[in-house]
Design a protein around this motif. Structure first.
Motif, PDB file in Angstrom:
ATOM      1  N   GLN A  16       2.291   3.219 -19.394  1.00 16.65           N
ATOM      2  CA  GLN A  16       1.096   2.454 -19.553  1.00 16.65           C
ATOM      3  C   GLN A  16       0.449   2.250 -17.991  1.00 16.65           C
ATOM      4  O   GLN A  16      -0.783   1.977 -17.979  1.00 16.65           O
ATOM      5  N   ASP A  17       1.167   2.732 -16.952  1.00 12.15           N
ATOM      6  CA  ASP A  17       0.715   2.732 -15.845  1.00 12.15           C
ATOM      7  C   ASP A  17      -0.332   4.020 -15.087  1.00 12.15           C
ATOM      8  O   ASP A  17      -0.601   3.764 -13.963  1.00 12.15           O
ATOM      9  N   SER A  18      -0.096   4.905 -15.875  1.00 13.61           N
ATOM     10  CA  SER A  18      -0.685   6.295 -15.365  1.00 13.61           C
ATOM     11  C   SER A  18      -2.171   6.158 -15.025  1.00 13.61           C
ATOM     12  O   SER A  18      -2.485   6.650 -13.880  1.00 13.61           O
ATOM     13  N   SER A  19      -2.963   5.153 -15.685  1.00 14.58           N
ATOM     14  CA  SER A  19      -4.475   5.063 -15.553  1.00 14.58           C
ATOM     15  C   SER A  19      -4.529   4.282 -13.986  1.00 14.58           C
ATOM     16  O   SER A  19      -5.185   4.460 -13.326  1.00 14.58           O
ATOM     17  N   LEU A  20      -3.637   3.573 -13.898  1.00 11.82           N
ATOM     18  CA  LEU A  20      -3.712   2.788 -12.705  1.00 11.82           C
ATOM     19  C   LEU A  20      -3.383   3.698 -11.363  1.00 11.82           C
ATOM     20  O   LEU A  20      -4.134   3.862 -10.415  1.00 11.82           O
ATOM     21  N   LEU A  21      -2.396   4.757 -11.530  1.00 11.86           N
ATOM     22  CA  LEU A  21      -1.921   5.560 -10.353  1.00 11.86           C
ATOM     23  C   LEU A  21      -3.211   6.591 -10.278  1.00 11.86           C
ATOM     24  O   LEU A  21      -3.699   7.050  -9.278  1.00 11.86           O
ATOM     25  N   ALA A  22      -3.805   7.144 -11.351  1.00 11.78           N
ATOM     26  CA  ALA A  22      -4.901   7.918 -11.328  1.00 11.78           C
ATOM     27  C   ALA A  22      -6.213   7.268 -10.457  1.00 11.78           C
ATOM     28  O   ALA A  22      -6.807   7.794  -9.868  1.00 11.78           O
ATOM     29  N   LYS A  23      -6.481   6.021 -11.006  1.00  7.30           N
ATOM     30  CA  LYS A  23      -7.526   5.327 -10.402  1.00  7.30           C
ATOM     31  C   LYS A  23      -7.198   5.149  -8.674  1.00  7.30           C
ATOM     32  O   LYS A  23      -8.020   5.483  -7.981  1.00  7.30           O
ATOM     33  N   TRP A  24      -6.133   4.671  -8.288  1.00  7.60           N
ATOM     34  CA  TRP A  24      -5.858   4.395  -7.093  1.00  7.60           C
ATOM     35  C   TRP A  24      -5.737   5.874  -6.176  1.00  7.60           C
ATOM     36  O   TRP A  24      -6.080   5.851  -5.037  1.00  7.60           O
ATOM     37  N   LEU A  25      -5.168   6.765  -6.883  1.00  5.77           N
ATOM     38  CA  LEU A  25      -5.058   7.945  -6.079  1.00  5.77           C
ATOM     39  C   LEU A  25      -6.221   8.982  -6.407  1.00  5.77           C
ATOM     40  O   LEU A  25      -6.270  10.134  -6.055  1.00  5.77           O
ATOM     41  N   SER A  26      -7.213   8.425  -6.705  1.00  3.50           N
ATOM     42  CA  SER A  26      -8.664   9.107  -6.744  1.00  3.50           C
ATOM     43  C   SER A  26      -9.570   8.314  -5.668  1.00  3.50           C
ATOM     44  O   SER A  26     -10.783   8.925  -5.810  1.00  3.50           O
ATOM     45  N   ASN A  27      -9.229   7.354  -5.190  1.00  3.72           N
ATOM     46  CA  ASN A  27      -9.874   6.469  -4.221  1.00  3.72           C
ATOM     47  C   ASN A  27      -9.831   6.975  -2.837  1.00  3.72           C
ATOM     48  O   ASN A  27      -9.002   7.125  -2.242  1.00  3.72           O
ATOM     49  N   PRO A  28     -10.830   7.532  -2.305  1.00  4.81           N
ATOM     50  CA  PRO A  28     -10.904   7.938  -0.738  1.00  4.81           C
ATOM     51  C   PRO A  28     -10.198   7.082   0.128  1.00  4.81           C
ATOM     52  O   PRO A  28      -9.671   7.476   1.136  1.00  4.81           O
TER      53      PRO A  28
END
Length: 183
Positions: A16-28
């Protein structure tokens, strides 16, 4: 939950945390310090790097006041890294760790120091680590100050150790030893 210290808690990473990682790791702003701005993550890349991997790495979500704010991983240092770091002949239990706070609003509030201190304590007490090591890039002065406040000491320079934004960057090998608790 693996451990908690006041409002800070660390739990194992879940699907369930995959979307959090994608959000954080697409933030410049986050990528400037972790992975590189030229290396943003999408859901597929998150799945590939963080899930379905049996390599001895404990991957975790960091929460503050029950809000997910970051990521941390820790692992026994393998023989190749021991050789690179100069620990090939050391029989001590050696752990490495990497972390980032993905919610930028939580930066510069002392939470990183609390996280590092709490994780080191967990690794020493629960995983029986004798040393904990990290290899931050030399230019990441804010992170290095955090680690030094937590008792880490610079051991040696690792020239051109990590590819970041198109070039190999120098890193510091830093360590926290169990001795630090008794000194």
């Amino acid at each position: 939950m693996l451990f908690q210290n006041d409002k800070l808690s660390v739990r194992l990473l879940g699907q369930q945390d995959s979307s959090l990682l994608a959000k954080w790791l697409s933030n410049p702003a986050v990528l400037e310090f972790y992975e590189g701005r030229d290396n943003p993550f999408d859901d597929n890349k998150v799945q590939e790097k963080f899930y379905n991997r049996e390599n001895g790495v404990d991957r975790c979500i960091v929460e503050f006041d029950n809000t997910p704010i970051g990521y941390i991983q820790f692992y026994p240092v393998d023989l190749d890294e021991r050789k690179l770091y100069g620990y090939a002949d050391i029989t001590e239990v050696l752990y490495g760790m990497d972390q980032f706070i993905g919610e930028v609003a939580y930066w510069n509030k002392g939470i990183g120091t609390l996280l590092v201190n709490s994780t080191v304590k967990f690794l020493l007490e629960q995983k029986k680590a004798d040393r904990v090591v990290m290899d931050p890039q030399t230019w990441n002065e804010r992170a290095i100050r955090c680690y030094e406040k937590s008792g880490f000491k610079k051991v040696k320079l690792l020239p051109k150790n990590e590819l970041h934004e198109g070039e190999y960057r120098d890193c510091w090998l830093i360590e926290y030893t169990k001795r630090e608790l008794t000194d």
